[in-house]
Scaffold this motif. Structure first.
Motif, PDB file in Angstrom:
ATOM      1  N   SER A  78       3.884   5.686  -2.124  1.00  0.00           N
ATOM      2  CA  SER A  78       3.973   5.509  -3.456  1.00  0.00           C
ATOM      3  C   SER A  78       2.767   5.145  -4.270  1.00  0.00           C
ATOM      4  O   SER A  78       2.977   5.243  -5.549  1.00  0.00           O
ATOM      5  N   ILE A  79       1.737   4.406  -3.843  1.00  0.00           N
ATOM      6  CA  ILE A  79       0.452   4.145  -4.549  1.00  0.00           C
ATOM      7  C   ILE A  79      -0.064   5.608  -5.069  1.00  0.00           C
ATOM      8  O   ILE A  79      -0.361   5.528  -6.261  1.00  0.00           O
ATOM      9  N   ALA A  80      -0.168   6.480  -4.341  1.00  0.00           N
ATOM     10  CA  ALA A  80      -0.467   7.959  -4.624  1.00  0.00           C
ATOM     11  C   ALA A  80       0.322   8.346  -5.652  1.00  0.00           C
ATOM     12  O   ALA A  80      -0.190   9.057  -6.847  1.00  0.00           O
ATOM     13  N   ARG A  81       1.700   8.210  -5.771  1.00  0.00           N
ATOM     14  CA  ARG A  81       2.554   8.902  -6.824  1.00  0.00           C
ATOM     15  C   ARG A  81       2.331   8.039  -8.162  1.00  0.00           C
ATOM     16  O   ARG A  81       2.229   8.601  -9.356  1.00  0.00           O
ATOM     17  N   LEU A  82       1.970   6.993  -8.083  1.00  0.00           N
ATOM     18  CA  LEU A  82       1.672   6.117  -9.165  1.00  0.00           C
ATOM     19  C   LEU A  82       0.345   6.477 -10.046  1.00  0.00           C
ATOM     20  O   LEU A  82       0.197   6.759 -11.244  1.00  0.00           O
ATOM     21  N   ILE A 139      -5.775  -4.672   1.557  1.00  0.00           N
ATOM     22  CA  ILE A 139      -4.829  -3.566   1.428  1.00  0.00           C
ATOM     23  C   ILE A 139      -4.988  -3.418  -0.231  1.00  0.00           C
ATOM     24  O   ILE A 139      -5.141  -2.136  -0.509  1.00  0.00           O
ATOM     25  N   ARG A 140      -5.565  -4.289  -0.966  1.00  0.00           N
ATOM     26  CA  ARG A 140      -5.857  -4.173  -2.383  1.00  0.00           C
ATOM     27  C   ARG A 140      -7.246  -3.422  -2.359  1.00  0.00           C
ATOM     28  O   ARG A 140      -7.436  -2.609  -3.374  1.00  0.00           O
ATOM     29  N   GLU A 195      -7.842   2.618  -3.730  1.00  0.00           N
ATOM     30  CA  GLU A 195      -8.202   3.870  -4.033  1.00  0.00           C
ATOM     31  C   GLU A 195      -8.351   4.934  -3.169  1.00  0.00           C
ATOM     32  O   GLU A 195      -8.804   5.770  -3.338  1.00  0.00           O
ATOM     33  N   ALA A 196      -7.947   4.439  -1.774  1.00  0.00           N
ATOM     34  CA  ALA A 196      -8.202   5.405  -0.561  1.00  0.00           C
ATOM     35  C   ALA A 196      -7.167   6.368  -0.485  1.00  0.00           C
ATOM     36  O   ALA A 196      -6.197   6.372  -1.307  1.00  0.00           O
ATOM     37  N   THR A 197      -6.908   7.290   0.475  1.00  0.00           N
ATOM     38  CA  THR A 197      -5.936   8.243   0.813  1.00  0.00           C
ATOM     39  C   THR A 197      -4.549   7.656   1.302  1.00  0.00           C
ATOM     40  O   THR A 197      -4.891   6.287   1.678  1.00  0.00           O
ATOM     41  N   THR A 198      -3.527   8.437   1.368  1.00  0.00           N
ATOM     42  CA  THR A 198      -2.419   7.700   1.619  1.00  0.00           C
ATOM     43  C   THR A 198      -2.578   7.428   3.167  1.00  0.00           C
ATOM     44  O   THR A 198      -1.866   6.209   3.544  1.00  0.00           O
ATOM     45  N   GLU A 199      -3.239   8.229   3.840  1.00  0.00           N
ATOM     46  CA  GLU A 199      -3.232   8.048   5.236  1.00  0.00           C
ATOM     47  C   GLU A 199      -3.941   6.827   5.678  1.00  0.00           C
ATOM     48  O   GLU A 199      -3.627   5.886   6.668  1.00  0.00           O
ATOM     49  N   GLU A 200      -5.015   6.559   4.721  1.00  0.00           N
ATOM     50  CA  GLU A 200      -5.783   5.177   4.915  1.00  0.00           C
ATOM     51  C   GLU A 200      -5.201   4.112   4.488  1.00  0.00           C
ATOM     52  O   GLU A 200      -5.218   3.018   5.481  1.00  0.00           O
ATOM     53  N   ILE A 201      -4.353   4.054   3.545  1.00  0.00           N
ATOM     54  CA  ILE A 201      -3.430   2.834   3.166  1.00  0.00           C
ATOM     55  C   ILE A 201      -2.479   2.772   4.084  1.00  0.00           C
ATOM     56  O   ILE A 201      -2.433   1.487   4.778  1.00  0.00           O
ATOM     57  N   ASP A 255       9.047  12.724  10.654  1.00  0.00           N
ATOM     58  CA  ASP A 255       7.805  12.402  11.710  1.00  0.00           C
ATOM     59  C   ASP A 255       6.782  12.183  10.808  1.00  0.00           C
ATOM     60  O   ASP A 255       5.533  11.864  11.675  1.00  0.00           O
ATOM     61  N   ARG A 256       6.535  12.080   9.614  1.00  0.00           N
ATOM     62  CA  ARG A 256       5.378  11.900   8.768  1.00  0.00           C
ATOM     63  C   ARG A 256       4.876  10.462   8.616  1.00  0.00           C
ATOM     64  O   ARG A 256       6.069   9.670   8.194  1.00  0.00           O
ATOM     65  N   LEU A 257       3.796   9.940   9.029  1.00  0.00           N
ATOM     66  CA  LEU A 257       3.244   8.469   8.677  1.00  0.00           C
ATOM     67  C   LEU A 257       4.426   7.779   9.016  1.00  0.00           C
ATOM     68  O   LEU A 257       4.872   6.868   8.284  1.00  0.00           O
ATOM     69  N   GLN A 258       4.730   7.761  10.335  1.00  0.00           N
ATOM     70  CA  GLN A 258       5.708   6.521  10.834  1.00  0.00           C
ATOM     71  C   GLN A 258       5.164   5.535  11.530  1.00  0.00           C
ATOM     72  O   GLN A 258       5.883   4.742  12.122  1.00  0.00           O
TER      73      GLN A 258
END
Length: 574
Positions: A436-440, A524-525, A529-535, A571-574
């Motif tokens: 959701s962060i990447a979406r925003l 986390i804050r 600015e990191a990627t979704t996988e890193e977050i 199966d993604r990012l679970q």
């Protein structure tokens, strides 16, 4: 001269050659002699039937008794959960007679015979009355009484009350020329079309559907409903009735029945059993005609308690801590129909106190909550999410619920409101909390603003609950134990679906939410600015329970099944 009366077929009659029911059950090892003797004594004093007494005491199931009755009278035994009932056959017997006789026509056999399910094959008068009432030869099959009662309740639906006067319906069609007038008079308002549409809508609502689909095929109109997130076939409509049914649905939504080439959207208010609800109607032209999808929106009243959400203790603590903040944003994310609005309304109920001003802007308003100022988006009148949100900010609110962030302008205003002393609750379509962060960010919101404005993000799904009437216990294999993160399964019992009349043969009844709560604080804050996988990795390291992990908790508790959790979490990012 009328048609000749059908030749009578042999029906069960009392026969000294038939073994008594009690002896059959004892011989099969289902009942002890002591239990039978006690039941027979009770039968003499109470006047109840032997089978009812045995089921009441818990010595046998209703299915055990029905199977024995079928064998005793050389009849077929049916599992109603696995039988497709022909609506035309069922319609031969009105509901009041179906209940009086304890019988239900199932399907036609040839041209002059119908298969009828009944719970009591010993009642000769009932059998004879059925042949007279149906005007056909009857072949009997035995079913458990409780299953028959539930099936009759499901098959015979109450009529639908459309909150729309006939004069309005006429006015909507005024000015349409020639052929359209013929459609209105001969098809769209014909009794069969109206009755069929009402019955289908009533049946979908009664089964708990969120959407009802009328899908044109080459030779028929397929009717399906989405129940507990999964499509279920309700029946088919003959091709000859496709045009009347389509016109009737479009008239209900005050749409143009002359236009068959353009997508259209409408809505209608209805009542079913005195309960008000709304239907959103979407029309889409397809190869074989117009597909019509009805979104069923029930006007829920009363309180939605936050304790009833079913979150695990850690997620619940994080969620309540976030909504207790005087400002900031709380996001509920997930696909359409995942329960996001329900979660946020539970938060509103938690915050609904005299000291706070609560305002919502939604499309549409799904819950009626006393003490909350609720606004419905009306784009035709110029009231969009962005415009309404700007006006709300000038109305001195403490807490705002924004139905959905759909565009850059709404996202920007919501984030700014969260930074200027307001608590903002909103939903967003995203795969999980980290995504959701990447979406925003894709919508144009500055990462630095996200880092300082978001309190927490809740990702969720709705998994189907196992039906408690028929769920089946089993021991997990090695692969399932590994998936559950367990080394051994000594004494561990899991459950899987089986299917019964109570759950319409699906093995599931109702849904339960699966949650993933991401607290946006500390390091986390710094990962915003990191990627979704890193977050996601940072959140897991911080102790976040993922959607898959929360789903496995429900599996271990016997609430849902492994297959269902796999289905809803992916199966993604679970």
């Amino acid at each position: 001269m009328g048609a000749p009366y059908p030749a009578p077929l042999p029906l069960p009659h009392p026969d000294d050659t038939k073994p008594p029911l009690g002896r059959l059950l004892v011989e099969r090892g289902l009942l002890t002699l002591e239990q039978l003797e006690e039941a027979l004594i009770e039968k003499e004093t109470s006047g109840e039937r032997l089978g009812e007494i045995l089921v009441t005491h818990g010595w046998l199931t209703a299915a055990d008794v029905a199977r024995a009755l079928a064998d005793q009278h050389d009849l077929e035994y049916l599992e109603l959960a696995k039988v497709e009932i022909d609506p035309a056959a069922a319609s031969l017997l009105p509901e009041k007679f179906a209940r009086r006789y304890g019988a239900l026509p199932i399907r036609f056999i040839g041209d002059d015979q119908v298969l009828v399910a009944l719970a009591d094959p010993t009642n000769v008068l009932t059998s004879d009355d059925l042949r007279l009432a149906l005007g056909l030869n009857v072949r009997l099959a035995v079913v458990p009484g409780i299953d028959l009662e539930k099936t009759i309740q499901r098959i015979y639906r109450s009529e639908l009350d459309i909150e729309q006067d006939e004069p309005e319906e006429e006015a909507a069609l005024e000015g349409l020329a020639g052929v359209i007038t013929d459609i209105r008079e001969g098809a769209a308002t014909s009794a069969p079309a109206i009755k069929l549409v009402n019955q289908m809508i009533a049946r979908a609502i009664d089964e708990g559907a969120s959407d009802l689909h009328f899908e044109p095929q080459a030779k028929q109109l397929l009717v399906r409903a989405r129940v507990d997130g999964v499509m279920r076939k309700l029946g088919v409509v003959p091709k000859s009735l496709q045009a009347p049914v389509t016109s009737r649905l479009k008239i209900m939504g005050e749409l143009d029945i002359a236009d068959k080439r353009s997508p259209q959207d409408g809505r209608v208010a209805i009542r079913l059993g005195g309960v008000p609800m709304d239907l959103r109607i979407a029309v889409l032209p397809t190869t074989y005609g117009e597909q019509i999808v009805l979104r069923i929106l029930q006007r829920v009243t009363g309180r939605l308690m936050i304790d009833d959400l079913g979150m695990n203790p850690e997620a619940f603590a994080s969620f309540t801590r976030a909504i207790r903040q005087p400002y900031g944003a709380v996001l509920a994310v997930g696909p359409t129909g995942s329960g996001k609005t329900t979660t946020l309304y539970a938060a509103l109920d938690f915050l609904n106190e005299d000291e706070r001003v609560l305002t919502t802007i939604e499309d549409p308003v799904e819950y009626q909550l006393p003490g909350v100022n609720q606004i419905e988006v009306t784009p035709k009148a110029g009231l969009t999410f962005a415009r309404g949100l700007r006006t709300i900010l000038r109305s001195d609110p403490d807490v705002m619920l924004v139905g959905e962030i759909r565009d850059e302008e709404t996202a920007r205003i919501a984030v700014q409101a969260a930074m200027t002393g307001h608590l903002v609750l909103t939903t967003l379509h995203a795969h999980n909390a980290a995504a959701s962060i990447a979406r925003l960010k894709d919508m144009g919101v500055e990462p630095s603003l996200l880092a300082t404005s978001i309190n927490c993000i809740i990702a969720q799904r709705l998994a189907r609950r196992l039906c408690l009437e028929c769920r089946e216990a089993y021991e997990p294999n090695d692969d399932e134990l590994k998936e559950l993160g367990l080394q051994h399964g000594h004494g561990l019992t899991l459950y899987r679906p089986r299917g019964c009349v109570a759950c319409a043969g699906t093995g599931y009844a109702g849904r339960v939410a699966v949650y993933e709560v991401l607290n946006v604080h500390g390091h986390i804050r710094r990962h915003i600015e990191a990627t979704t996988e890193e977050i996601f990795a940072a959140a897991v390291e911080d102790g976040m329970t993922t959607l898959r992990q929360d789903g496995l908790r429900l599996v271990l508790e016997g609430v849902s099944s492994l297959d269902e959790v796999r289905r809803v979490t992916g199966d993604r990012l679970q």
